[in-house]
Design a protein around this motif. Structure first.
Motif, PDB file in Angstrom:
ATOM      1  N   GLN A  30       0.830  -1.202   0.000  1.00 10.87           N
ATOM      2  CA  GLN A  30       0.000   0.000   0.000  1.00 10.87           C
ATOM      3  C   GLN A  30       0.870   1.259   0.000  1.00 10.87           C
ATOM      4  OE1 GLN A  30      -2.523   0.579   3.471  1.00 10.87           O
ATOM      5  NE2 GLN A  30      -4.066   1.604   2.214  1.00 10.87           N
ATOM      6  N   ILE A  31       1.934   1.250   0.803  1.00 12.24           N
ATOM      7  CA  ILE A  31       2.829   2.396   0.870  1.00 12.24           C
ATOM      8  C   ILE A  31       3.469   2.685  -0.486  1.00 12.24           C
ATOM      9  CG2 ILE A  31       5.035   3.195   1.831  1.00 12.24           C
ATOM     10  CD1 ILE A  31       4.227   1.739   4.439  1.00 12.24           C
ATOM     11  N   PHE A  32       3.821   1.629  -1.221  1.00 15.38           N
ATOM     12  CA  PHE A  32       4.482   1.792  -2.512  1.00 15.38           C
ATOM     13  C   PHE A  32       3.506   1.881  -3.686  1.00 15.38           C
ATOM     14  CE2 PHE A  32       8.183   0.780  -0.100  1.00 15.38           C
ATOM     15  CZ  PHE A  32       9.280   1.184  -0.839  1.00 15.38           C
ATOM     16  N   GLY A  33       2.214   1.782  -3.420  1.00 17.30           N
ATOM     17  CA  GLY A  33       1.228   1.928  -4.485  1.00 17.30           C
ATOM     18  C   GLY A  33       1.032   0.711  -5.364  1.00 17.30           C
ATOM     19  N   PHE A  34       1.261  -0.494  -4.817  1.00 16.33           N
ATOM     20  CA  PHE A  34       1.007  -1.724  -5.572  1.00 16.33           C
ATOM     21  C   PHE A  34      -0.413  -2.198  -5.296  1.00 16.33           C
ATOM     22  CE2 PHE A  34       5.565  -1.668  -5.757  1.00 16.33           C
ATOM     23  CZ  PHE A  34       5.868  -2.292  -6.955  1.00 16.33           C
ATOM     24  N   SER A  35      -1.128  -2.559  -6.357  1.00 14.65           N
ATOM     25  CA  SER A  35      -2.476  -3.103  -6.224  1.00 14.65           C
ATOM     26  C   SER A  35      -2.392  -4.619  -6.161  1.00 14.65           C
ATOM     27  CB  SER A  35      -3.344  -2.687  -7.419  1.00 14.65           C
ATOM     28  OG  SER A  35      -3.455  -1.278  -7.484  1.00 14.65           O
ATOM     29  N   LEU A  36      -3.200  -5.225  -5.295  1.00 19.20           N
ATOM     30  CA  LEU A  36      -3.165  -6.677  -5.111  1.00 19.20           C
ATOM     31  C   LEU A  36      -4.179  -7.385  -5.990  1.00 19.20           C
ATOM     32  CD1 LEU A  36      -1.231  -8.091  -3.055  1.00 19.20           C
ATOM     33  CD2 LEU A  36      -1.538  -5.643  -2.680  1.00 19.20           C
ATOM     34  N   MET A  37      -3.767  -8.510  -6.550  1.00 18.85           N
ATOM     35  CA  MET A  37      -4.687  -9.382  -7.269  1.00 18.85           C
ATOM     36  C   MET A  37      -4.221 -10.820  -7.078  1.00 18.85           C
ATOM     37  SD  MET A  37      -3.789  -9.043 -11.334  1.00 18.85           S
ATOM     38  CE  MET A  37      -4.776 -10.519 -11.717  1.00 18.85           C
ATOM     39  N   ASP A  38      -5.097 -11.744  -7.428  1.00 19.13           N
ATOM     40  CA  ASP A  38      -4.781 -13.164  -7.268  1.00 19.13           C
ATOM     41  C   ASP A  38      -4.962 -13.849  -8.613  1.00 19.13           C
ATOM     42  OD1 ASP A  38      -4.149 -15.604  -6.231  1.00 19.13           O
ATOM     43  OD2 ASP A  38      -6.057 -15.934  -5.211  1.00 19.13           O
ATOM     44  N   PRO A  39      -3.883 -14.067  -9.360  1.00 15.68           N
ATOM     45  CA  PRO A  39      -4.016 -14.761 -10.645  1.00 15.68           C
ATOM     46  C   PRO A  39      -4.464 -16.200 -10.434  1.00 15.68           C
ATOM     47  CG  PRO A  39      -1.702 -14.507 -10.060  1.00 15.68           C
ATOM     48  CD  PRO A  39      -2.488 -13.738  -9.043  1.00 15.68           C
ATOM     49  N   SER A  40      -5.060 -16.753 -11.437  1.00 16.56           N
ATOM     50  CA  SER A  40      -5.607 -18.111 -11.349  1.00 16.56           C
ATOM     51  C   SER A  40      -4.568 -19.113 -10.863  1.00 16.56           C
ATOM     52  CB  SER A  40      -6.117 -18.545 -12.722  1.00 16.56           C
ATOM     53  OG  SER A  40      -6.469 -19.918 -12.715  1.00 16.56           O
ATOM     54  N   PRO A  41      -4.974 -20.010  -9.944  1.00 13.34           N
ATOM     55  CA  PRO A  41      -4.033 -21.046  -9.488  1.00 13.34           C
ATOM     56  C   PRO A  41      -3.807 -22.139 -10.524  1.00 13.34           C
ATOM     57  CG  PRO A  41      -6.162 -21.338  -8.439  1.00 13.34           C
ATOM     58  CD  PRO A  41      -6.252 -20.054  -9.204  1.00 13.34           C
ATOM     59  N   ILE A  42      -4.660 -22.184 -11.559  1.00 15.03           N
ATOM     60  CA  ILE A  42      -4.519 -23.178 -12.624  1.00 15.03           C
ATOM     61  C   ILE A  42      -4.285 -22.457 -13.946  1.00 15.03           C
ATOM     62  CG2 ILE A  42      -5.678 -24.987 -13.938  1.00 15.03           C
ATOM     63  CD1 ILE A  42      -7.135 -25.811 -11.437  1.00 15.03           C
ATOM     64  N   GLU A  43      -3.251 -22.881 -14.650  1.00 14.88           N
ATOM     65  CA  GLU A  43      -2.915 -22.297 -15.945  1.00 14.88           C
ATOM     66  C   GLU A  43      -2.863 -23.403 -17.002  1.00 14.88           C
ATOM     67  OE1 GLU A  43      -2.354 -19.156 -16.735  1.00 14.88           O
ATOM     68  OE2 GLU A  43      -1.823 -18.107 -14.873  1.00 14.88           O
ATOM     69  N   SER A  44      -2.968 -23.010 -18.254  1.00 15.28           N
ATOM     70  CA  SER A  44      -2.675 -23.952 -19.327  1.00 15.28           C
ATOM     71  C   SER A  44      -1.189 -24.289 -19.268  1.00 15.28           C
ATOM     72  CB  SER A  44      -3.009 -23.333 -20.686  1.00 15.28           C
ATOM     73  OG  SER A  44      -4.388 -23.071 -20.788  1.00 15.28           O
TER      74      SER A  44
END
Length: 427
Positions: A30-44
């Protein structure tokens, strides 16, 4: 029943430590301005192979689903975040993204690393720049500061610098450095921290030549400040040395002094294209706690030649082990209050009081199985306060408040306690 090899259960204490690291990571993000997300745990599977090639199959969990599609469990967050950014044509750049969660790798289980473990990760996508790399390294240093860790050193290097040196070594096995020699050279350097000099000479002198291998090992042992390194080796003709010095100066300008140039840091083989770095506890032999660098080749593999990327990831369990070794304890806070009842007649009133305190955001425990008061009191020994609901006091609309540290008791008006618990419970 046994778990599959390399898997483990995370007990409440371990999960609390993981959550502690997560909390500090989120604060820093948050201090550095990074936004959080959770990419899919399963990929091709093909998506993961875009990063590391078909050989990655030996190191990951992959299988065919019911539709006969080849899929795999994520082994890091970099691939998923890069895939996501590459697909977002209208995404505003630079994009600063981060993730925290579990990943799977089919590695040999080792200290601080099971086949399922937790990582924190940040990535900065946009126009390649030295300051982007400096930003990611500063984030890393500040996070380890926030965790209270000591003796942390961030070792930095540049892939093109290493390649430039390799190409200038007089050849003994070949008239020029081809892709195989270059790949073997990087593999050798990457193993310097894991194997002895004699082991590496024995392993690589046939493919690279004895003299060539010796020169590589000498080069990979060089570390220190720019001034110290310039006294050890002539860097005037080595590509990217000036860039590495400017990165050093940028970090010092940001107040980051726990850095060291190390020509033995290369961070794998497949997609790093510039600056690379790893984080160590200088007083421990546990291995790298985090690592990252610039990887423009991966964004290109996903069809985005217009985006550069720099990132870093850290192993949470290994960081927790280091915190433990350094005596950093983050114990769960004991329950604030335990509500006790003298007899079954008082039980409904105790339950009601516990619910009201919880609605007031007071961490509260209450006995659920009808134990005698003495056993309730024993169970409440770790709480800060006990509230005793007894017939005589309750008839006067009062309760007994007991400080579990010093044993002092006082009678408190029940309605006042419920309406203003902070004044009585030191919240």
């Amino acid at each position: 029943m046994e778990l599959p090899r390399g898997m483990k259960d995370f007990d409440p204490e371990e999960l609390y430590q993981i959550e502690y690291v997560r909390e500090k990571f989120l604060e820093t993000a948050q201090i550095f301005g990074f936004s959080l997300m959770d990419p899919s745990p399963i990929e091709s599977l093909s998506t993961l192979e875009a990063k590391s090639g078909p050989a990655i199959r030996e190191e990951i969990y992959f299988f065919k689903d019911k539709g006969e599609r080849e899929i795999a469990l994520r082994f890091d967050f970099t691939v998923g975040l890069t895939r996501y950014v590459a697909s977002q044509k209208s995404l505003k750049l630079p994009a600063k993204l981060g993730s925290f969660g579990g990943v799977w790798r089919y590695d040999e289980p080792q200290k601080g690393r099971y086949r399922f473990f937790h990582q924190w990760n940040i990535e900065l996508f946009g126009k390649p720049s030295l300051e982007s790399e400096s930003e990611v390294i500063e984030f890393t240093s500040r996070l380890f500061e926030k965790l209270g860790l000591k003796n942390i050193v961030i070792e930095i290097n540049h892939r093109k610098l290493v390649e430039s040196f390799i190409r200038k070594i007089p050849q003994t096995k070949s008239s020029f450095v081809d892709d195989k020699i270059l790949a073997d050279s990087f593999r050798l350097i990457d193993k310097v921290a894991k194997k002895s000099r004699d082991e590496l000479i024995k392993e690589y002198e046939e493919s690279l030549g004895h003299q060539f291998t010796q020169k590589l090992l000498d080069f990979a042992s060089i570390k220190g400040s720019p001034e110290e390194i310039e006294k050890k080796i002539d860097v005037s003709s080595i590509e990217s040395w000036d860039y590495l010095k400017r990165l050093w100066n940028s970090l010092h300008n940001r107040g980051i002094s726990n850095i060291r140039i190390n020509f033995g840091i290369v961070r794998g083989l497949d997609y790093y294209s510039g600056t690379v770095f790893e984080v160590f506890d200088d007083s421990s032999d546990l291995g790298a706690l985090a690592g990252g660098g610039r990887y423009d080749a991966l964004t290109e593999a996903f069809g985005r030649n217009d985006i550069g990327a720099t990132g870093v990831a850290g192993g949470v369990e290994r960081i927790i082990l280091t915190m433990k070794d350094q005596g950093i304890e983050n114990k769960q806070n004991p329950p604030r209050v335990s509500v006790l009842y003298v007899n079954d007649e008082m039980l409904p009133h105790a339950m009601s009081l516990a619910s009201k305190l919880r609605q007031a955001k007071v961490p509260t425990l209450v006995d659920l199985v009808g134990r005698q008061l003495k056993k309730q009191m024993d169970a409440a020994s770790e709480s800060m306060f006990s509230i005793i609901v007894a017939p005589t006091e309750f008839a006067e609309k009062k309760i007994v408040l007991r400080n579990m540290k010093d044993g002092k008791e006082s009678k408190i008006n029940l309605d006042e306690l419920v309406s203003n618990p902070k004044s009585y419970l030191q919240l």
